[in-house]
Design a protein around this motif. Structure first.
Motif, short mmCIF file in Angstrom:
data_model
loop_
_atom_site.label_atom_id
_atom_site.label_comp_id
_atom_site.label_asym_id
_atom_site.label_seq_id
_atom_site.Cartn_x
_atom_site.Cartn_y
_atom_site.Cartn_z
N UNK A 18 0.96 -1.24 -0.06
CA UNK A 18 -0.15 -0.11 0.01
C UNK A 18 0.94 1.43 -0.04
N UNK A 19 0.45 2.23 -0.31
CA UNK A 19 1.03 3.41 -0.33
C UNK A 19 1.39 3.94 1.02
N UNK A 20 0.64 3.60 2.10
CA UNK A 20 1.01 4.07 3.42
C UNK A 20 2.54 3.10 4.01
N UNK A 21 2.54 1.89 3.30
CA UNK A 21 3.42 1.01 3.67
C UNK A 21 4.84 1.51 3.34
N UNK A 22 4.83 2.41 2.04
CA UNK A 22 6.04 2.91 1.43
C UNK A 22 6.52 4.16 1.62
N UNK A 23 5.27 4.90 2.54
CA UNK A 23 5.70 5.97 2.58
C UNK A 23 7.08 6.86 3.33
N UNK A 24 7.51 5.86 4.29
CA UNK A 24 8.80 6.32 4.90
C UNK A 24 9.73 5.31 4.49
N UNK A 25 9.61 4.35 3.75
CA UNK A 25 10.59 3.26 3.15
C UNK A 25 10.36 3.16 1.70
N UNK A 26 11.81 3.22 1.06
CA UNK A 26 11.78 3.09 -0.20
C UNK A 26 12.31 1.85 -0.86
N UNK A 27 12.42 1.11 -2.05
CA UNK A 27 13.15 0.24 -2.51
C UNK A 27 14.52 0.45 -2.30
N UNK A 28 14.82 1.61 -2.41
CA UNK A 28 16.28 1.85 -2.32
C UNK A 28 16.98 1.63 -1.06
N UNK A 29 16.13 1.96 -0.12
CA UNK A 29 16.53 1.31 1.28
C UNK A 29 16.91 -0.05 1.25
N UNK A 30 15.90 -0.73 0.77
CA UNK A 30 16.19 -2.30 0.85
C UNK A 30 17.20 -2.76 0.09
N UNK A 31 17.49 -2.18 -1.30
CA UNK A 31 18.73 -2.63 -1.96
C UNK A 31 19.91 -1.91 -1.30
N UNK A 32 19.99 -1.05 -0.53
CA UNK A 32 21.24 -0.46 -0.08
C UNK A 32 21.69 -1.48 1.17
N UNK A 33 20.49 -2.10 1.74
CA UNK A 33 20.65 -3.04 2.85
C UNK A 33 21.63 -4.14 2.45
N UNK A 34 21.76 -4.69 1.36
CA UNK A 34 22.45 -5.75 1.11
C UNK A 34 23.89 -5.27 0.52
N UNK A 35 24.00 -4.04 0.14
CA UNK A 35 25.46 -3.64 -0.18
C UNK A 35 26.16 -4.43 -1.17
N UNK A 36 25.45 -4.55 -2.45
CA UNK A 36 26.20 -5.36 -3.39
C UNK A 36 27.16 -4.95 -4.26
N UNK A 37 27.46 -3.52 -4.10
CA UNK A 37 28.32 -2.91 -4.96
C UNK A 37 29.80 -3.61 -5.01
#
Length: 416
Positions: free
Chosen positions: A394-413
């Motif tokens: 839902x829009x509420x679920x992602x208001x304060x969290x983005x998919x970028x937060x999730x991607x950066x959490x894995x630090x694959x670079x």
């Protein structure tokens, strides 16, 4: 929101170092495969990287959500990889990749890869080679491990690469087929056929959940997702479709007379911005403009490729969708809706202009709406292929969290 934050904390707790192990067998201890996804700003394509062949070579691929399989632009010989083998046309593997295959004039298994960005297709050869995938260990405490397995893919002529982002060597298909990457991971690791897609303008992820350990990835968010059935289209069986019953702009339902077979939504990662069939687009744009003007938004000259643009110099909060009309897509019933706020419906094209990120898809578009990459960003999508269901945040679920937060959490670079 609490469930999603818990989910992020669990994922981010994994160490960032990788160990590589070699094996051709299944790996039931592995939790699930993880792909890091970035966005190429020049083409607006979503890119991931795999390591394949012997020796392992980093290979950039364009994500194709509805693609039936992985295809690569291959050299004319197999000298680039000592482990690559071509599949025979009379094999079970060939039948899985091309169930309608007829007796070939050669011993090779013919495939028909398509660059679905340029809509160019050609003949290719089914092959098999090692692909190293990052996997999370089932113990939940071990570091992410890169596990090598043999995967089927199509070897295509290099001319098919035209139109892909610079450096991309093919397309990674996640579609509804027996030889898509999603299906092959599930088969190789004895897992439930499901995956999570979370796109971002910077760092996103694709997560292939094993399910053997209680659906570790999915359990953190599934209670906060809305689910709708996946619909199968006979003429596009590999792609992902959902129902469309209504469209509302700021709560006002549009009066639409769908052409026969048009009442649906297709999800696509190869289309940068959502497109609407021309008759639907005309009604939608008119309603959106009226709603925007009622909110004191000022229309300005259009900026290609967009057809409806507004001044944004004095508008605050557009990035969180507070000052633009809300679009609701009614799915299998009026109770189930996909809400698109301003941050997903609008595109900031300059400091002073923003445009509606929906384009006219023409009279020949086969579904009412194709939801493109921009509208899918920062929406967590759970594709449960076994149950033929799609879960979306839902829009509420992602208001304060983005998919970028999730991607950066894995630090694959710096991985592998």
């Amino acid at each position: 929101m609490a469930a999603f934050l818990h989910f992020l904390l669990l994922l981010c707790s994994f160490a960032y170092n990788f160990n590589t192990s070699q094996s051709k067998h299944t790996h039931p201890q592995q939790k699930g495969a993880i792909f890091h996804v970035t966005k190429d700003l020049s083409t607006l394509q979503y890119i991931t990287q795999i390591h394949h062949g012997s020796p392992l070579q980093p290979t950039n691929l364009v994500i194709d959500l509805g693609g039936p399989f992985l295809w690569l632009g291959c050299p004319s010989d197999s000298g680039s990889s000592s482990s690559r083998t071509l599949i025979s046309h009379c094999s079970i593997k060939c039948l899985s990749a091309n169930p309608n295959t007829q007796k070939s004039k050669t011993s090779k298994c013919e495939t028909f890869p398509e660059n679905r960005i340029t809509q160019m297709a050609t003949q290719g050869d089914l092959a098999e080679d090692i692909i190293a995938l990052p996997f999370v260990d089932g113990s939940k405490t071990e570091p992410i491990t890169a596990v090598n397995s043999y995967f089927l893919f199509s070897c295509a002529p290099k001319l098919l690469l035209k139109g892909l982002a610079t450096g991309a060597r093919g397309m990674l298909g996640l579609g509804r087929s027996r030889v898509s990457v999603a299906s092959q991971i599930a088969a190789a690791f004895g897992s439930k056929p499901q995956f999570i897609l979370c796109l971002s303008s910077s760092n996103g992820v694709v997560l292939h959940d094993n399910g053997e350990y209680g659906s570790y990835f999915v359990s953190g968010v599934s209670g906060s997702l809305t689910y709708t059935p996946l619909v199968t289209k006979v003429d596009s069986p590999h792609e992902y479709f959902i129902n469309l019953k209504s469209i509302r702009v700021n709560g006002k339902q549009l009066s639409l007379n769908y052409k026969e077979g048009l009442g649906g939504i297709k999800l696509s990662t190869v289309v940068p911005y959502s497109t609407l069939e021309s008759s639907v687009y005309a009604v939608f744009v008119k309603a959106y403009e009226q709603a925007a003007v009622a909110m004191n938004m000022t229309r300005v000259d259009s900026v290609a490729p967009f057809g409806l643009c507004f001044g944004s110099k004095n508008i605050d909060g557009i990035r969180v969708g507070s000052r633009a009309p809300v679009v609701d897509l009614g799915l299998q019933s009026e109770m189930v809706k996909w809400r698109i706020h301003g941050r997903s419906s609008m595109v900031q094209v300059s400091d002073e202009v923003m445009c509606l990120g929906f384009l006219d898809g023409g009279l020949e578009q086969k579904t009412s709406i194709v939801l493109g990459g921009h509208q899918l960003e920062d929406t967590l999508l759970h594709f449960d292929l076994g149950a033929s269901m799609l879960g979306f945040s839902s829009s509420t679920l992602m208001d304060q969290n983005t998919c970028s937060d999730l991607g950066l959490g894995f630090g694959f670079k710096d991985s592998m």
